[in-house]
Design an enzyme around this catalytic site. Structure first.
Site, PDB file in Angstrom:
ATOM      1  N   THR A 169       0.814  -1.214   0.000  1.00  0.00           N
ATOM      2  CA  THR A 169       0.000   0.000   0.000  1.00  0.00           C
ATOM      3  C   THR A 169       0.854   1.273   0.000  1.00  0.00           C
ATOM      4  O   THR A 169       1.961   1.290   0.524  1.00  0.00           O
ATOM      5  CB  THR A 169      -0.940   0.050   1.219  1.00  0.00           C
ATOM      6  OG1 THR A 169      -1.503  -1.234   1.444  1.00  0.00           O
ATOM      7  CG2 THR A 169      -2.051   1.051   1.000  1.00  0.00           C
ATOM      8  N   ARG A 197      -9.594 -11.010  -4.117  1.00  0.00           N
ATOM      9  CA  ARG A 197      -9.419 -10.588  -2.711  1.00  0.00           C
ATOM     10  C   ARG A 197      -9.314  -9.076  -2.638  1.00  0.00           C
ATOM     11  O   ARG A 197      -8.634  -8.439  -3.439  1.00  0.00           O
ATOM     12  CB  ARG A 197      -8.162 -11.229  -2.126  1.00  0.00           C
ATOM     13  CG  ARG A 197      -7.844 -10.811  -0.678  1.00  0.00           C
ATOM     14  CD  ARG A 197      -6.907  -9.626  -0.610  1.00  0.00           C
ATOM     15  NE  ARG A 197      -6.519  -9.290   0.761  1.00  0.00           N
ATOM     16  CZ  ARG A 197      -5.823  -8.211   1.112  1.00  0.00           C
ATOM     17  NH1 ARG A 197      -5.451  -7.347   0.177  1.00  0.00           N
ATOM     18  NH2 ARG A 197      -5.518  -7.976   2.374  1.00  0.00           N
ATOM     19  N   VAL A 198      -9.987  -8.472  -1.663  1.00  0.00           N
ATOM     20  CA  VAL A 198      -9.934  -7.030  -1.440  1.00  0.00           C
ATOM     21  C   VAL A 198      -9.569  -6.787   0.016  1.00  0.00           C
ATOM     22  O   VAL A 198     -10.146  -7.401   0.917  1.00  0.00           O
ATOM     23  CB  VAL A 198     -11.283  -6.353  -1.759  1.00  0.00           C
ATOM     24  CG1 VAL A 198     -11.229  -4.865  -1.445  1.00  0.00           C
ATOM     25  CG2 VAL A 198     -11.652  -6.579  -3.221  1.00  0.00           C
ATOM     26  N   GLY A 199      -8.615  -5.907   0.255  1.00  0.00           N
ATOM     27  CA  GLY A 199      -8.216  -5.561   1.612  1.00  0.00           C
ATOM     28  C   GLY A 199      -8.862  -4.274   2.084  1.00  0.00           C
ATOM     29  O   GLY A 199      -9.926  -3.861   1.604  1.00  0.00           O
ATOM     30  N   ASP A 200      -8.205  -3.608   3.008  1.00  0.00           N
ATOM     31  CA  ASP A 200      -8.784  -2.413   3.633  1.00  0.00           C
ATOM     32  C   ASP A 200      -8.717  -1.169   2.763  1.00  0.00           C
ATOM     33  O   ASP A 200      -9.517  -0.244   2.931  1.00  0.00           O
ATOM     34  CB  ASP A 200      -8.066  -2.115   4.953  1.00  0.00           C
ATOM     35  CG  ASP A 200      -6.614  -1.712   4.710  1.00  0.00           C
ATOM     36  OD1 ASP A 200      -5.837  -2.573   4.237  1.00  0.00           O
ATOM     37  OD2 ASP A 200      -6.249  -0.549   4.962  1.00  0.00           O
ATOM     38  N   THR A 220      -2.276   1.221   6.466  1.00  0.00           N
ATOM     39  CA  THR A 220      -1.452   0.342   5.650  1.00  0.00           C
ATOM     40  C   THR A 220      -1.158  -0.918   6.448  1.00  0.00           C
ATOM     41  O   THR A 220      -1.155  -0.889   7.678  1.00  0.00           O
ATOM     42  CB  THR A 220      -0.141   1.028   5.219  1.00  0.00           C
ATOM     43  OG1 THR A 220       0.709   0.061   4.586  1.00  0.00           O
ATOM     44  CG2 THR A 220       0.609   1.616   6.407  1.00  0.00           C
ATOM     45  N   GLY A 221      -0.906  -1.996   5.743  1.00  0.00           N
ATOM     46  CA  GLY A 221      -0.605  -3.255   6.419  1.00  0.00           C
ATOM     47  C   GLY A 221      -1.536  -4.357   5.971  1.00  0.00           C
ATOM     48  O   GLY A 221      -2.103  -4.314   4.869  1.00  0.00           O
ATOM     49  N   VAL A 222      -1.714  -5.338   6.811  1.00  0.00           N
ATOM     50  CA  VAL A 222      -2.551  -6.488   6.471  1.00  0.00           C
ATOM     51  C   VAL A 222      -4.019  -6.081   6.547  1.00  0.00           C
ATOM     52  O   VAL A 222      -4.544  -5.796   7.627  1.00  0.00           O
ATOM     53  CB  VAL A 222      -2.259  -7.674   7.406  1.00  0.00           C
ATOM     54  CG1 VAL A 222      -3.164  -8.861   7.069  1.00  0.00           C
ATOM     55  CG2 VAL A 222      -0.790  -8.087   7.298  1.00  0.00           C
ATOM     56  N   GLY A 223      -4.684  -6.072   5.409  1.00  0.00           N
ATOM     57  CA  GLY A 223      -6.029  -5.526   5.327  1.00  0.00           C
ATOM     58  C   GLY A 223      -7.045  -6.232   6.193  1.00  0.00           C
ATOM     59  O   GLY A 223      -7.938  -5.588   6.759  1.00  0.00           O
TER      60      GLY A 223
END
Length: 305
Positions: A169, A197-200, A220-223
């Site tokens: 990100t 797949r969709v994250g934050d 930012t980071g693991v969604g």
């Protein structure tokens, strides 16, 4: 009103040979955002904060040191799917896109959703068709593929490299001379993610948020870990309840990392213009700049206030 711009290049673990380029890239992005902010202020543009955020994130999207657009992660099937989200405080307008193939300027398309559609989030082929109809978006696998991404994909698949918590990100939060705020994030996703797949990053409140009375933040980071906590809105809620922005950002990063082990980072500007930069990860490239503040960029460490 004191203008300010914060940028980040992703919380996670960066390869040793990317440390210097990540810091340099964050600095260039902050400088580009600051230059656009000054130009917008001089001409009294109504969306100066949006213009500056886009200018900064476009620099990061084009920089292969980061995982967004040019340098995005490859999916489990070896493809590229990008996400982005933007929000401005003055009218709570937002625009986001997700799972869009081979797109080199996701933040521009997200802005088009905000400015030229009645929707908040478009995905996949629908987002691509919207972008083409609006005459925006640079599409093509050659625009997002990098040797770095290919090498990492092959080594993780072979079990040579750990794919967890790789830096992901990019994003920016901006406060302009009017006191208006913008939050913007763009990502190439998680290495070896399942297609779709969709994250934050494109999720309102989790990956980005901007509100005139709460402030603005990007994550930012693991969604998956950030979405569980609706991280950006939670951070700003704590600030509204009286906790200093920097302390709130540090505490929330520590809590999320402590419960999940996930690499996470947060950037924020409160309604009075006080910045916050924090992360719980091995690395995070970030920079801060303003008309009355020299550009400062570094790798890792939180903002000292």
């Amino acid at each position: 009103m004191s203008a300010l711009i914060l940028v980040h290049g992703g919380a996670g673990t960066l390869a040793d040979d990317l440390h210097d380029s990540a810091v340099a890239g964050a600095q260039r992005a902050a400088e580009a955002g600051l230059a656009r902010l000054r130009a917008a202020e001089a001409s009294d543009e109504p969306d100066a904060c949006v213009e500056a955020a886009i200018a900064a994130v476009r620099v990061l999207e084009d920089d292969p040191s980061f995982n967004s657009a040019h340098g995005a992660c490859m999916t489990a099937e070896g493809e590229f799917e990008v996400d982005a989200g933007i929000m401005r405080s003055r009218d709570l307008a937002t625009g986001a896109i997700a799972s869009v193939r081979d797109l080199a300027d996701a933040c521009v398309v997200a802005r088009a959703v905000m400015d030229h559609s009645r929707h908040a989030l478009l995905v996949g082929e629908g987002a691509r068709r919207f972008a083409l109809a609006q005459g925006v978006g640079r599409f093509g696998r050659n625009l997002v593929w990098t040797a770095k991404a290919q090498d990492r994909w092959e080594r993780v698949r072979a079990g040579i490299l750990d794919g967890d918590n790789r830096a992901d990100t990019v994003g920016a939060v901006v406060r302009d001379h009017r006191g208006e705020l913008c939050a913007l994030g763009s990502t190439g996703g998680v290495l070896l993610k399942l297609p779709g797949r969709v994250g934050d990053t494109p999720i309102i409140g989790a990956g980005f948020y901007a509100h005139p009375e709460l402030g603005a933040a990007v994550a930012t980071g693991v969604g998956e870990a950030l979405m569980q906590r609706v991280a950006c809105h939670e951070l700003l809620r704590r600030v509204a309840a009286g906790q200093p922005a920097q302390a709130a950002a540090e505490a929330l990063c520590a809590e999320i990392h402590g419960s999940s082990g996930a690499a996470v980072g947060l950037l924020a500007i409160d309604p009075e213009g006080r910045p916050a930069i924090a992360h719980a990860s091995e690395h995070m490239a970030w920079a801060i700049a303003g008309p009355e503040r020299a550009v400062h960029a570094q790798l890792s460490g939180s903002l000292v206030v």
